[in-house]
Design an enzyme around this catalytic site. Structure first.
Site, mmCIF file in Angstrom:
data_model
loop_
_atom_site.group_PDB
_atom_site.id
_atom_site.type_symbol
_atom_site.label_atom_id
_atom_site.label_comp_id
_atom_site.label_asym_id
_atom_site.label_seq_id
_atom_site.Cartn_x
_atom_site.Cartn_y
_atom_site.Cartn_z
ATOM 1 N N SER A 179 0.823 -1.210 0.000
ATOM 2 C CA SER A 179 0.000 0.000 0.000
ATOM 3 C C SER A 179 0.856 1.260 0.000
ATOM 4 O O SER A 179 0.664 2.161 -0.820
ATOM 5 C CB SER A 179 -0.905 0.034 1.239
ATOM 6 O OG SER A 179 -1.479 -1.212 1.473
ATOM 7 N N GLY A 180 1.798 1.336 0.930
ATOM 8 C CA GLY A 180 2.617 2.540 1.085
ATOM 9 C C GLY A 180 3.592 2.710 -0.071
ATOM 10 O O GLY A 180 3.787 3.828 -0.574
ATOM 11 N N GLN A 191 -5.630 -5.860 1.546
ATOM 12 C CA GLN A 191 -5.781 -6.742 2.705
ATOM 13 C C GLN A 191 -7.060 -6.479 3.520
ATOM 14 O O GLN A 191 -7.626 -7.422 4.077
ATOM 15 C CB GLN A 191 -4.547 -6.626 3.615
ATOM 16 C CG GLN A 191 -3.246 -6.978 2.910
ATOM 17 C CD GLN A 191 -2.002 -6.535 3.687
ATOM 18 O OE1 GLN A 191 -1.977 -6.514 4.905
ATOM 19 N NE2 GLN A 191 -0.960 -6.178 2.950
ATOM 20 N N VAL A 194 14.658 -7.375 -0.916
ATOM 21 C CA VAL A 194 15.727 -6.630 -0.261
ATOM 22 C C VAL A 194 16.358 -7.530 0.805
ATOM 23 O O VAL A 194 15.666 -8.082 1.650
ATOM 24 C CB VAL A 194 15.180 -5.364 0.429
ATOM 25 C CG1 VAL A 194 16.286 -4.657 1.207
ATOM 26 C CG2 VAL A 194 14.546 -4.439 -0.585
ATOM 27 N N CYS A 216 -3.999 -3.435 11.711
ATOM 28 C CA CYS A 216 -5.438 -3.336 11.887
ATOM 29 C C CYS A 216 -5.939 -4.068 13.132
ATOM 30 O O CYS A 216 -6.537 -5.143 13.033
ATOM 31 C CB CYS A 216 -6.178 -3.829 10.660
ATOM 32 S SG CYS A 216 -7.863 -3.215 10.678
ATOM 33 N N ASP A 263 3.323 0.028 7.870
ATOM 34 C CA ASP A 263 3.443 -0.964 8.931
ATOM 35 C C ASP A 263 4.875 -1.200 9.421
ATOM 36 O O ASP A 263 5.071 -1.704 10.523
ATOM 37 C CB ASP A 263 2.879 -2.313 8.444
ATOM 38 C CG ASP A 263 1.386 -2.276 8.200
ATOM 39 O OD1 ASP A 263 0.745 -1.262 8.530
ATOM 40 O OD2 ASP A 263 0.858 -3.282 7.684
ATOM 41 N N ALA A 316 -5.469 3.124 6.289
ATOM 42 C CA ALA A 316 -5.959 4.492 6.470
ATOM 43 C C ALA A 316 -4.824 5.394 6.959
ATOM 44 O O ALA A 316 -4.700 6.547 6.524
ATOM 45 C CB ALA A 316 -7.106 4.505 7.466
ATOM 46 N N CYS A 366 -10.244 2.539 11.727
ATOM 47 C CA CYS A 366 -10.509 1.123 11.790
ATOM 48 C C CYS A 366 -12.009 0.908 11.686
ATOM 49 O O CYS A 366 -12.730 1.182 12.636
ATOM 50 C CB CYS A 366 -9.979 0.620 13.132
ATOM 51 S SG CYS A 366 -9.927 -1.141 13.212
HETATM 52 C C1 LIG Z 1 -7.096 -8.994 7.828
HETATM 53 C C2 LIG Z 1 -6.674 -7.567 7.661
HETATM 54 C C3 LIG Z 1 -7.617 -6.562 7.780
HETATM 55 C C4 LIG Z 1 -7.254 -5.228 7.647
HETATM 56 N N1 LIG Z 1 -8.233 -4.286 7.730
HETATM 57 C C5 LIG Z 1 -7.919 -2.979 7.546
HETATM 58 C C6 LIG Z 1 -8.931 -1.978 7.561
HETATM 59 O O1 LIG Z 1 -10.107 -2.272 7.723
HETATM 60 N N2 LIG Z 1 -8.576 -0.684 7.376
HETATM 61 C C7 LIG Z 1 -7.278 -0.332 7.168
HETATM 62 O O2 LIG Z 1 -7.015 0.850 6.987
HETATM 63 N N3 LIG Z 1 -6.281 -1.247 7.173
HETATM 64 C C8 LIG Z 1 -6.564 -2.563 7.348
HETATM 65 N N4 LIG Z 1 -5.571 -3.512 7.312
HETATM 66 C C9 LIG Z 1 -4.152 -3.074 7.336
HETATM 67 C C10 LIG Z 1 -3.551 -2.652 6.017
HETATM 68 O O3 LIG Z 1 -3.769 -3.636 5.042
HETATM 69 C C11 LIG Z 1 -2.063 -2.405 6.208
HETATM 70 O O4 LIG Z 1 -1.856 -1.558 7.304
HETATM 71 C C12 LIG Z 1 -1.411 -1.756 4.982
HETATM 72 O O5 LIG Z 1 -1.542 -2.595 3.857
HETATM 73 C C13 LIG Z 1 0.055 -1.433 5.245
HETATM 74 O O6 LIG Z 1 0.725 -1.025 4.089
HETATM 75 P P1 LIG Z 1 2.298 -1.188 3.970
HETATM 76 O O7 LIG Z 1 2.683 -0.651 2.643
HETATM 77 O O8 LIG Z 1 2.960 -0.652 5.167
HETATM 78 O O9 LIG Z 1 2.538 -2.764 4.019
HETATM 79 P P2 LIG Z 1 2.068 -3.848 2.959
HETATM 80 O O10 LIG Z 1 0.914 -3.366 2.169
HETATM 81 O O11 LIG Z 1 1.928 -5.113 3.716
HETATM 82 O O12 LIG Z 1 3.293 -3.940 1.947
HETATM 83 C C14 LIG Z 1 4.582 -4.369 2.272
HETATM 84 C C15 LIG Z 1 5.240 -4.861 0.992
HETATM 85 O O13 LIG Z 1 6.632 -5.077 1.198
HETATM 86 C C16 LIG Z 1 7.010 -6.238 0.508
HETATM 87 N N5 LIG Z 1 8.212 -6.769 1.149
HETATM 88 C C17 LIG Z 1 8.337 -7.347 2.365
HETATM 89 N N6 LIG Z 1 9.610 -7.687 2.599
HETATM 90 C C18 LIG Z 1 10.301 -7.314 1.506
HETATM 91 C C19 LIG Z 1 11.677 -7.377 1.150
HETATM 92 N N7 LIG Z 1 12.601 -7.924 1.957
HETATM 93 N N8 LIG Z 1 12.054 -6.872 -0.032
HETATM 94 C C20 LIG Z 1 11.141 -6.303 -0.878
HETATM 95 N N9 LIG Z 1 9.838 -6.209 -0.593
HETATM 96 C C21 LIG Z 1 9.430 -6.720 0.581
HETATM 97 C C22 LIG Z 1 5.816 -7.158 0.619
HETATM 98 O O14 LIG Z 1 5.829 -8.142 -0.386
HETATM 99 C C23 LIG Z 1 4.661 -6.186 0.506
HETATM 100 O O15 LIG Z 1 4.214 -6.044 -0.819
HETATM 101 C C24 LIG Z 1 -5.898 -4.874 7.414
HETATM 102 C C25 LIG Z 1 -4.944 -5.877 7.279
HETATM 103 C C26 LIG Z 1 -5.311 -7.212 7.383
HETATM 104 C C27 LIG Z 1 -4.284 -8.278 7.214
#
Ligand SMILES: Cc1cc2nc3c(=O)[nH]c(=O)nc-3n(C[C@H](O)[C@H](O)[C@H](O)COP(=O)(O)OP(=O)(O)OC[C@H]3O[C@@H](n4cnc5c(N)ncnc54)[C@H](O)[C@@H]3O)c2cc1C
Ligand SMILES: *[C@@H]1O[C@H](CO)[C@@H](O)[C@H](O)[C@H]1NC(C)=O
Ligand SMILES: *[C@@H]1O[C@H](CO)[C@@H](O)[C@H](O)[C@H]1NC(C)=O
Ligand SMILES: *[C@@H]1O[C@H](CO)[C@@H](O)[C@H](O)[C@H]1NC(C)=O
Length: 443
Positions: A46-47, A76, A111, A194, A329, A340, A372
């Site tokens: 997402s980020g 997710q 990475v 979440c 995250d 969010a 949430c």
């Molecule tokens: C069941 C569930 C319900 C949820 N409900 C909600 C909700 O209702 N509302 C809400 O706002 N949020 C909700 N969330 C949370 C939300 O999905 C996450 O907070 C959000 O996706 C975080 O984004 P991110 O980019 O930090 O991490 P992610 O989207 O998890 O992305 C991390 C990325 O890094 C990649 N990665 C990891 N390690 C490496 C590496 N070593 N090298 C290269 N790439 C790597 C992964 O493959 C992944 O694509 C929920 C999550 C879950 C699991």
């Protein structure tokens, strides 16, 4: 079969292009791979995708690269609804290629090592990529293995977890096969993404069992490690009402430490009396796994003592490396980890980086906004929204602690649209401007 000449040559061309692209993206061919980027983004979740869309506009597509090993990108938040059979798992995923901003380089590898002293990153195939600016968006890691008996236990029926794409459909099966007994839901003794999701699953299961006439034969039990039902009192109070009205059992400070899937037993430890354990037999078990920092961050100088990305909580700039930023995250921002929050952070980070590029001080500050949607049935939601101070920060000028149908449509239909077409394209920075607008008329 013989193909017409022009088709053959164009398919050969296509093949050659694909081959070169592959070699380039896996970094095997230094002759093709550009090993330096002005802006390098780690993680295409997402980020990572939201920021790469914004950084493309700021730096130009050719100067931006994203390192992400996964072929698929998942929304997710919808998994909660997949577990309840209200959505399919297929609807939650799109190819990473389709969400990558056009022209931005996708480095399809993992990475392995981040070296902020040298401004380089090493991937699992040994490629070294250097950068001028770095955005870390690697997410967090799930640790099913920290519970004795998992992940092998998932091979048995009656156990599932909405937290991983591999196990989410099993929850739905377990729910459909439910006959009678205990339905047990857990919350681990670690930070989670979440933090509302573990109990949403219980509310939906309750609704499903009522709908199918099996509720009277079921005991729904939520054993959580937390000392409270929800961190923010306003919403916790509302949720306690839901719990009482639906006859759900909530036990605080109970941590799942073992699953004996062959015997359908879950073992919990009482966190207030270390060493005291209890075994409970289940007809259905939903596990929310322990979670922890991303290992690439933890193993680098970028992590804090616990291994989370060490950011200034207002500017989202790294505390020790001024050309490093982070989102989502993987960070140590003291607010619940949600998509969010990622949206609100993406707008702030865009601003911070544009200021840094101009040699000015970051001015806009992240207030910790997170949200949430607590799904409490197949058609109602309590929409919790709050900031660093734990104060409710609600978008709509109505009491969002009340269960509302309109919020369910937001969660199930509007939010996914906003995710794919707004957040991932760098066009959605959270509801702040709308909140101000919507509340104007009410003050
Ligand atoms: C069941 C569930 C319900 C949820 N409900 C909600 C909700 O209702 N509302 C809400 O706002 N949020 C909700 N969330 C949370 C939300 O999905 C996450 O907070 C959000 O996706 C975080 O984004 P991110 O980019 O930090 O991490 P992610 O989207 O998890 O992305 C991390 C990325 O890094 C990649 N990665 C990891 N390690 C490496 C590496 N070593 N090298 C290269 N790439 C790597 C992964 O493959 C992944 O694509 C929920 C999550 C879950 C699991
Ligand atoms: C997932 O969530 C739904 C909705 O809360 C719940 O009914 C279902 O039991 C869960 N399924 C899985 C596989 O976790
Ligand atoms: C978990 O839930 C069961 C059933 O409600 C309860 O008896 C028990 O005390 C809780 N905690 C533990 C440690 O099992
Ligand atoms: C992001 O930053 C760029 C460059 O400063 C600016 O033009 C753009 O408006 C910003 N986007 C948002 C949504 O703030």
């Amino acid at each position: 079969p013989k193909l017409p000449i022009h088709t053959r040559s164009s398919s050969r061309l296509l093949f050659a292009a694909k081959f070169l692209k592959q070699r380039e993206s896996t970094g095997f061919s230094p002759a093709f791979a550009k090993q330096h980027y002005k802006m390098l983004v780690l993680g295409g979740g997402s980020g990572g995708i939201a920021m790469s869309a914004r950084m493309k506009r700021m730096f130009g597509a050719e100067n931006v690269a994203v390192v992400e090993p996964s072929e698929m990108h998942y929304y997710q938040p919808i998994w909660t609804l997949v577990g309840a059979g209200a959505k399919t798992v297929a609807s939650s995923g799109r190819s990473t290629a389709s969400v990558m901003p056009s022209g931005v380089k996708w480095v399809k590898s993992k990475v392995q090592e981040i070296n902020p002293e040298k401004n380089t990153v090493r991937t699992d195939d040994g490629t070294e990529i250097s950068y001028e600016y770095l955005i870390v968006a690697l997410g967090l890691q799930l640790h099913y293995e920290k519970i004795k008996g998992l992940p092998e236990g998932f091979e048995h029926p009656n156990i599932g977890s909405n937290y991983s794409v591999q196990t989410v459909e099993k929850t739905w099966k377990a729910l459909q096969n439910f006959k009678e007994g205990n339905a047990v839901f857990t919350f681990p003794n670690t930070p989670v993404k979440c933090p509302g999701a573990p109990q949403k699953i219980m509310y939906l299961s309750d609704a499903y069992l009522r709908k199918t006439g099996k509720r009277s034969k079921a005991n729904l039990i939520y054993n959580t490690s937390l000392p409270v039902l929800f961190a923010i009192k306003k919403y916790a109070d509302a949720l306690w009402d839901v719990v009482k009205e639906r006859d759900l059992q909530v036990n605080l400070r109970q941590n799942l430490i073992e699953v004996r899937a062959d015997k359908r037993e879950a073992v919990f430890e009482n966190l207030d009396k270390p060493g005291e354990t209890k075994v409970i037999e289940y007809e259905m078990l939903h596990v929310t796994p322990p979670m922890g920092p991303n290992s690439a961050v933890k193993g680098s100088p970028l992590g804090d003592e616990a291994g989370w990305l060490d950011l200034d909580k207002e500017s989202l700039q790294h505390k020790r490396y001024p050309n490093v930023f982070g989102i989502g995250d993987c960070t140590n921002l003291p607010t619940p980890r949600t998509a969010a929050a990622v949206a609100a952070e993406s707008g702030i980070l865009n601003r911070t980086i544009s200021k840094i590029l101009k040699n000015e001080k970051p001015d806009k500050k992240y207030d910790g906004y997170t949200s949430c949607p607590l799904v409490t049935s197949y058609n109602t939601v309590i929409l919790a929204e709050f900031d660093y101070t734990g104060q409710p920060l609600e978008t709509f000028p109505i009491n969002q602690a009340k269960e509302r149908r309109i919020m369910y449509h937001m969660k199930a239909d509007f939010m996914p649209h906003l995710y794919w077409h707004g957040l991932l394209r760098g066009l959605w920075g959270g509801p702040e401007p709308y909140r101000k607008l919507l509340h104007l008329g009410m003050k």
